[in-house]
Enzyme design. Sequence first.
Site, PDB file in Angstrom:
ATOM      1  N   ARG A  46       1.075  -0.992   0.007  1.00  0.00           N
ATOM      2  CA  ARG A  46       0.133  -0.052   0.204  1.00  0.00           C
ATOM      3  C   ARG A  46       0.698   0.870  -0.229  1.00  0.00           C
ATOM      4  NH1 ARG A  46       2.168   1.947   3.670  1.00  0.00           N
ATOM      5  NH2 ARG A  46       1.117   2.936   3.622  1.00  0.00           N
ATOM      6  N   GLY A  47       0.479   2.228  -0.421  1.00  0.00           N
ATOM      7  CA  GLY A  47       1.356   3.899  -0.605  1.00  0.00           C
ATOM      8  C   GLY A  47       0.983   4.130  -1.958  1.00  0.00           C
ATOM      9  N   ALA A  48       0.760   5.042  -2.330  1.00  0.00           N
ATOM     10  CA  ALA A  48       0.892   5.201  -3.079  1.00  0.00           C
ATOM     11  C   ALA A  48       1.836   4.811  -4.633  1.00  0.00           C
ATOM     12  CB  ALA A  48       0.499   6.785  -3.672  1.00  0.00           C
ATOM     13  N   ARG A  83      -7.178  -0.452  -6.663  1.00  0.00           N
ATOM     14  CA  ARG A  83      -7.433   0.640  -5.426  1.00  0.00           C
ATOM     15  C   ARG A  83      -7.592   2.071  -6.705  1.00  0.00           C
ATOM     16  NH1 ARG A  83      -3.736   1.450  -0.683  1.00  0.00           N
ATOM     17  NH2 ARG A  83      -5.914   2.084  -0.189  1.00  0.00           N
ATOM     18  N   GLN A 195      -2.286   2.705  10.041  1.00  0.00           N
ATOM     19  CA  GLN A 195      -0.966   2.865   8.671  1.00  0.00           C
ATOM     20  C   GLN A 195       0.716   3.010   9.869  1.00  0.00           C
ATOM     21  OE1 GLN A 195      -4.141   2.928   7.594  1.00  0.00           O
ATOM     22  NE2 GLN A 195      -3.828   2.557   5.744  1.00  0.00           N
ATOM     23  N   ASP A 236      -1.925  10.940  -1.931  1.00  0.00           N
ATOM     24  CA  ASP A 236      -2.132   9.287  -2.575  1.00  0.00           C
ATOM     25  C   ASP A 236      -2.750  10.282  -4.561  1.00  0.00           C
ATOM     26  OD1 ASP A 236      -3.205   8.404  -0.460  1.00  0.00           O
ATOM     27  OD2 ASP A 236      -2.729   7.027  -1.392  1.00  0.00           O
ATOM     28  N   ASN A 246      -5.552  12.549   0.606  1.00  0.00           N
ATOM     29  CA  ASN A 246      -4.452  11.502   1.549  1.00  0.00           C
ATOM     30  C   ASN A 246      -5.261  11.062   2.450  1.00  0.00           C
ATOM     31  OD1 ASN A 246      -1.830  10.867   2.196  1.00  0.00           O
ATOM     32  ND2 ASN A 246      -2.063  11.205   4.182  1.00  0.00           N
ATOM     33  N   LYS A 247      -4.740  10.462   3.250  1.00  0.00           N
ATOM     34  CA  LYS A 247      -5.807   8.963   3.989  1.00  0.00           C
ATOM     35  C   LYS A 247      -6.481   9.972   5.111  1.00  0.00           C
ATOM     36  CE  LYS A 247      -5.263   5.682   4.032  1.00  0.00           C
ATOM     37  NZ  LYS A 247      -6.098   4.608   3.858  1.00  0.00           N
TER      38      LYS A 247
HETATM   39  O1  MRU Z   1      -4.767   3.062   2.055  1.00  0.00           O
HETATM   40  P1  MRU Z   1      -2.784   3.469   1.778  1.00  0.00           P
HETATM   41  O2  MRU Z   1      -2.800   3.032   3.321  1.00  0.00           O
HETATM   42  O3  MRU Z   1      -2.607   2.581   0.998  1.00  0.00           O
HETATM   43  O4  MRU Z   1      -3.007   5.297   2.090  1.00  0.00           O
HETATM   44  C1  MRU Z   1      -1.396   5.287   2.340  1.00  0.00           C
HETATM   45  C2  MRU Z   1      -1.692   7.548   2.086  1.00  0.00           C
HETATM   46  O5  MRU Z   1      -2.422   7.721   2.466  1.00  0.00           O
HETATM   47  C3  MRU Z   1       0.078   7.175   1.957  1.00  0.00           C
HETATM   48  O6  MRU Z   1      -0.048   8.694   2.824  1.00  0.00           O
HETATM   49  C4  MRU Z   1       0.056   7.974   0.128  1.00  0.00           C
HETATM   50  O7  MRU Z   1      -0.358   7.090   0.025  1.00  0.00           O
HETATM   51  C5  MRU Z   1       1.563   9.244   0.085  1.00  0.00           C
HETATM   52  S1  MRU Z   1       2.593   7.214   0.759  1.00  0.00           S
HETATM   53  C6  MRU Z   1       3.927   7.411  -0.325  1.00  0.00           C
END
Ligand code: MRU
Length: 356
Positions: A46-48, A83, A195, A236, A246-247
Amino acid sequence: MRTIWLNEDGWTVSIINQQKLPHVFEVAILRDLNDAARAIKDMAVRGAPLIGATAAFGLALALRDDPSDAGLKEAYDRLLATRPTAINLKWALEEVSDAVRHHVPHTRTEAAYAKAVEIVEADVEVSRRIGEHGASLIRGIAEVNGGKPVNVLTHCNAGWLATIDWGTATAPLYVAWGEGVPVHVWVDETRPRNQGAALTAYELGQEGIPHTVIVDNAGGHLMQNGQVDLCIVGTDRTAANGDVCNKIGTYLKALAAFDNDVPFYVALPHTTIDWELGRGADIPIEERSAREVTHVSGLTAKGQVQEVQVSAVGSGAANPAFDVTPARLVTSLVTDRGICAASREGLLSLFPEKRA
Ligand code: MRU
């Protein structure tokens, strides 16, 4: 170590299974399109940026099995649907598709792997540059802090686990810490999937960086009491006007920061900018399973990872996974090309080739 790598056999791909962290460290192997799509959808990765890199390898794995035009399209669509919010997913799929399209089918797989490896290597350098640029912000506060640690608040995990290495929001911390700048990080636990508590805290612990996990609702109070020098988060998807997605919960942190004159920075690689979207309100927000809200998993006293229900049995739950922070609440964007205002002009000043 890195979060994803091509194995020595030249075709299988290894990932760190992030569903099991921080209690169990496990490497999982991706062997086909199904494995890659599932790893992204179920958030083993996970994470963009890491989602994008995994999708790139997913396309390469898919082409091994079916290098035809139809196979390419089917794999592209399947991975794109995993996603919806992180634009890096589409960006990486486009990069690989463009690299293989002009090949005859039997040479596509090799071209796809080469592109996926290139994406991974480039991401490491991009994150490192974000770190170099962002560290100046932390250093600047340290200089007027009289030797006291710089208190940084972050949300979710935008660390090396969310990228290939370094991270985005954490990269400036790692660079500053490496230079001897004293820092302390407030880590939002980041419900529902935690996370922050599970991944960011784990990362910072591994690096020996002082940190404290807080519930998501504590940030406003800490900011009111002068206990946060700056906030830095990832994104993201960044709209061309500087709005950031973002999250879930990021927006509330930005509001609290704005009200308390705490600088609110967003760190991002250029691959996270969606130049086609003029405003954040048009970013698709992923709605995830209600079970992520009603249940949590953790380590029992007997050392086993177990899931328990936290909400009343029978109550419904909603789980929007991201929110949009308007550009006006963002102090600056920290990119791999430098730091800019969160605005169309700000972004274009660093990416002038996008003016056309
Ligand atoms: O749902 P996730 O865990 O994929 O969400 C991740 C985030 O929101 C991060 O802040 C974002 O992807 C930036 S990662 C460098």
